[in-house]
Scaffold this motif. Structure first.
Motif, PDB file in Angstrom:
ATOM      1  N   LEU A 112       0.828  -1.216   0.000  1.00 55.53           N
ATOM      2  CA  LEU A 112       0.000   0.000   0.000  1.00 55.53           C
ATOM      3  C   LEU A 112       0.864   1.268   0.000  1.00 55.53           C
ATOM      4  CD1 LEU A 112      -2.919  -0.996   2.403  1.00 55.53           C
ATOM      5  CD2 LEU A 112      -3.001  -0.749  -0.081  1.00 55.53           C
ATOM      6  N   ILE A 113       1.997   1.216   0.694  1.00 52.05           N
ATOM      7  CA  ILE A 113       2.895   2.383   0.697  1.00 52.05           C
ATOM      8  C   ILE A 113       3.435   2.646  -0.715  1.00 52.05           C
ATOM      9  CG2 ILE A 113       5.168   3.194   1.495  1.00 52.05           C
ATOM     10  CD1 ILE A 113       4.489   1.953   4.220  1.00 52.05           C
ATOM     11  N   ALA A 114       3.824   1.543  -1.411  1.00 47.49           N
ATOM     12  CA  ALA A 114       4.335   1.707  -2.779  1.00 47.49           C
ATOM     13  C   ALA A 114       3.256   2.291  -3.687  1.00 47.49           C
ATOM     14  CB  ALA A 114       4.799   0.356  -3.330  1.00 47.49           C
ATOM     15  N   LEU A 115       2.040   1.768  -3.557  1.00 45.23           N
ATOM     16  CA  LEU A 115       0.948   2.251  -4.410  1.00 45.23           C
ATOM     17  C   LEU A 115       0.622   3.705  -4.074  1.00 45.23           C
ATOM     18  CD1 LEU A 115      -1.319  -0.935  -4.347  1.00 45.23           C
ATOM     19  CD2 LEU A 115       0.026  -0.099  -6.274  1.00 45.23           C
ATOM     20  N   ALA A 116       0.608   4.026  -2.778  1.00 42.25           N
ATOM     21  CA  ALA A 116       0.288   5.405  -2.367  1.00 42.25           C
ATOM     22  C   ALA A 116       1.316   6.369  -2.945  1.00 42.25           C
ATOM     23  CB  ALA A 116       0.268   5.500  -0.840  1.00 42.25           C
ATOM     24  N   TYR A 117       2.573   5.987  -2.892  1.00 39.68           N
ATOM     25  CA  TYR A 117       3.631   6.849  -3.437  1.00 39.68           C
ATOM     26  C   TYR A 117       3.397   7.103  -4.927  1.00 39.68           C
ATOM     27  CZ  TYR A 117       8.055   8.275  -5.401  1.00 39.68           C
ATOM     28  OH  TYR A 117       9.005   8.951  -6.115  1.00 39.68           O
ATOM     29  N   SER A 118       3.194   6.015  -5.670  1.00 39.48           N
ATOM     30  CA  SER A 118       3.045   6.157  -7.130  1.00 39.48           C
ATOM     31  C   SER A 118       1.810   6.964  -7.485  1.00 39.48           C
ATOM     32  CB  SER A 118       2.945   4.778  -7.786  1.00 39.48           C
ATOM     33  OG  SER A 118       4.148   4.096  -7.650  1.00 39.48           O
ATOM     34  N   ILE A 119       0.700   6.671  -6.808  1.00 40.33           N
ATOM     35  CA  ILE A 119      -0.546   7.364  -7.163  1.00 40.33           C
ATOM     36  C   ILE A 119      -0.453   8.839  -6.754  1.00 40.33           C
ATOM     37  CG2 ILE A 119      -3.036   7.484  -6.725  1.00 40.33           C
ATOM     38  CD1 ILE A 119      -2.954   4.418  -6.265  1.00 40.33           C
ATOM     39  N   TYR A 120       0.158   9.104  -5.602  1.00 42.15           N
ATOM     40  CA  TYR A 120       0.220  10.490  -5.121  1.00 42.15           C
ATOM     41  C   TYR A 120       1.165  11.351  -5.969  1.00 42.15           C
ATOM     42  CZ  TYR A 120       0.513  14.524  -2.097  1.00 42.15           C
ATOM     43  OH  TYR A 120       0.466  15.802  -1.621  1.00 42.15           O
ATOM     44  N   PHE A 121       2.347  10.819  -6.264  1.00 40.05           N
ATOM     45  CA  PHE A 121       3.337  11.645  -6.962  1.00 40.05           C
ATOM     46  C   PHE A 121       3.245  11.559  -8.483  1.00 40.05           C
ATOM     47  CE2 PHE A 121       5.362  11.313  -2.778  1.00 40.05           C
ATOM     48  CZ  PHE A 121       5.612  12.659  -2.547  1.00 40.05           C
ATOM     49  N   LYS A 122       2.626  10.464  -9.004  1.00 44.60           N
ATOM     50  CA  LYS A 122       2.622  10.302 -10.465  1.00 44.60           C
ATOM     51  C   LYS A 122       1.217  10.158 -11.044  1.00 44.60           C
ATOM     52  CE  LYS A 122       5.896   6.933  -9.901  1.00 44.60           C
ATOM     53  NZ  LYS A 122       6.532   5.746 -10.496  1.00 44.60           N
ATOM     54  N   GLY A 123       0.210  10.041 -10.178  1.00 46.19           N
ATOM     55  CA  GLY A 123      -1.159   9.812 -10.657  1.00 46.19           C
ATOM     56  C   GLY A 123      -2.017  11.055 -10.601  1.00 46.19           C
ATOM     57  N   VAL A 124      -3.319  10.884 -10.277  1.00 46.89           N
ATOM     58  CA  VAL A 124      -4.256  12.014 -10.329  1.00 46.89           C
ATOM     59  C   VAL A 124      -3.937  13.143  -9.346  1.00 46.89           C
ATOM     60  CG1 VAL A 124      -6.335  10.911 -11.216  1.00 46.89           C
ATOM     61  CG2 VAL A 124      -5.850  10.791  -8.782  1.00 46.89           C
ATOM     62  N   PHE A 125      -3.219  12.816  -8.270  1.00 41.80           N
ATOM     63  CA  PHE A 125      -2.954  13.855  -7.266  1.00 41.80           C
ATOM     64  C   PHE A 125      -1.940  14.876  -7.759  1.00 41.80           C
ATOM     65  CE2 PHE A 125      -4.822  10.434  -4.944  1.00 41.80           C
ATOM     66  CZ  PHE A 125      -5.621  11.058  -4.011  1.00 41.80           C
ATOM     67  N   LYS A 126      -1.143  14.456  -8.741  1.00 38.89           N
ATOM     68  CA  LYS A 126      -0.203  15.387  -9.361  1.00 38.89           C
ATOM     69  C   LYS A 126      -1.045  16.303 -10.253  1.00 38.89           C
ATOM     70  CE  LYS A 126       3.619  15.120 -12.508  1.00 38.89           C
ATOM     71  NZ  LYS A 126       3.652  14.462 -13.795  1.00 38.89           N
ATOM     72  N   ASP A 127      -0.904  17.582 -10.126  1.00 35.92           N
ATOM     73  CA  ASP A 127      -1.707  18.547 -10.896  1.00 35.92           C
ATOM     74  C   ASP A 127      -3.203  18.239 -10.784  1.00 35.92           C
ATOM     75  OD1 ASP A 127       0.844  19.266 -11.880  1.00 35.92           O
ATOM     76  OD2 ASP A 127       0.631  17.795 -13.484  1.00 35.92           O
TER      77      ASP A 127
END
Ligand code: HEM
Ligand code: HEM
Length: 256
Positions: free
Chosen positions: A73-88
């Motif tokens: 979950l930490i790996a997924l949270a990192y990817s989604i937060y920094f590279k997914g919809v949360f970016k911009d």
């Protein structure tokens, strides 16, 4: 290192420093539990291995499930937060962002209730195991997660999610492993597969760390031609930029 790079270290660091030592202990007790069973099963057989090894295996096994699901979950949270919809984040993307946060919370809650479901509650163990697994799979589908679909045979993501699902299954069937021989055999076979996958995680995770540049290097590394394994020199920079752009090279943040 920038903040984003330090954040990227959390997952591998926890995997190496927390999860893998637990795997070692769980497997050691698993081996002893098995040997003890084989030795005492012989006619009049006695074993020097103490009977607590089974309990120790399960006690640490319960920790293992939580820690594997946790690092996943930490790996997924990192990817989604920094590279997914949360970016911009834009107003159109907000509902999806809220959905993702809710799925995260629901997954954690399901795992919590799976731990709480006591032996007779077979239905609830099943329900919460399926919900926890589904949460991980839904989060894995999100934008930003690097699944290495073009090379899925050696994908850190697919190995990791499969291993996490096998750990959830182990936790869900603990009472059945005691009661039923078939479940016990299934547990051994499936978790030997999990063991191979964990080894694969060490390998593919280390490879991915080698491949992903630090954030301040990204702009330059993305100019490289990964197919032909060349990077632009200052003279050739312009022509390579041009050829990469014309091929529609998939410039994924940190991946290729
Ligand atoms: C890499 C991970 C794992 C491996 C390789 C593994 C392997 C084994 C093996 C070889 C046994 C002995 C079976 C026998 O006596 O015939 C066993 C027993 C058992 N395992 Fe695991 N296991 C793993 C993880 C887990 C986890 C995560 C849980 C639960 C949270 C778990 C729960 C149990 C239980 C309840 C037993 C029965 C213990 C007993 O007979 O006293 N295992 N496992
Ligand atoms: C129990 C072991 C492990 C599990 C279950 C696991 C699982 C995962 C998952 C599900 C992802 C998500 C992919 C993404 O969001 O892009 C991921 C990413 C990542 N993991 Fe692991 N991992 C494990 C161990 C390791 C180890 C030991 C390392 C390095 C030494 C590592 C390094 C990475 C890196 C660098 C990423 C991000 C880049 C990428 O996606 O390839 N992991 N991991």
């Amino acid at each position: 290192m920038n903040f984003i790079d330090v954040m990227a270290l959390i997952h591998p660091a926890l995997a190496v420093a927390v999860v893998f030592p637990i795997i070692g202990m769980v497997v050691n007790f698993a081996w002893q539990t098995r040997q003890r069973r084989l030795q005492t099963a012989e006619a009049g057989g006695k074993s020097k291995i103490p009977p607590v090894v089974g309990q120790e295996h399960v006690k640490l096994g319960r920790w293992l499930t939580g820690s594997v699901v946790g690092v996943t979950l930490i790996a997924l949270a990192y990817s989604i937060y920094f590279k997914g919809v949360f970016k911009d984040l834009t107003p159109e993307k907000t509902p999806q962002a809220i959905f993702i946060i809710l799925i995260f919370l629901a997954t954690l809650a399901s795992l919590f209730f799976l731990y709480r479901a006591k032996p007779p509650q077979k239905l609830w163990r099943g329900v919460f195991a399926v919900l926890t697994g589904m949460g991980i799979i839904i989060l894995g589908f999100q934008e930003g997660v690097f699944r290495r679909g073009y090379e899925w045979q050696v994908s850190h993501y697919y190995y990791g999610v499969t291993a996490a699902l096998l750990m959830i299954l182990s936790l869900a069937i603990v009472p059945d492993i005691y009661k039923n021989k078939n479940w016990r055999i299934a547990h051994i076979v499936l978790n030997c597969v999990a063991l191979v996958l964990f080894f694969g995680q060490g390998l593919t995770g280390a490879r991915d760390l080698l491949e992903i540049p630090l954030s301040w290097q990204l702009e330059y590394v993305n100019k490289c031609d990964w197919k032909n394994k060349v990077c632009p020199t200052s003279q050739s920079q312009q022509s390579i930029n041009y050829s990469v752009a014309s091929q529609g090279f998939p410039l994924d943040l940190g991946h290729h």
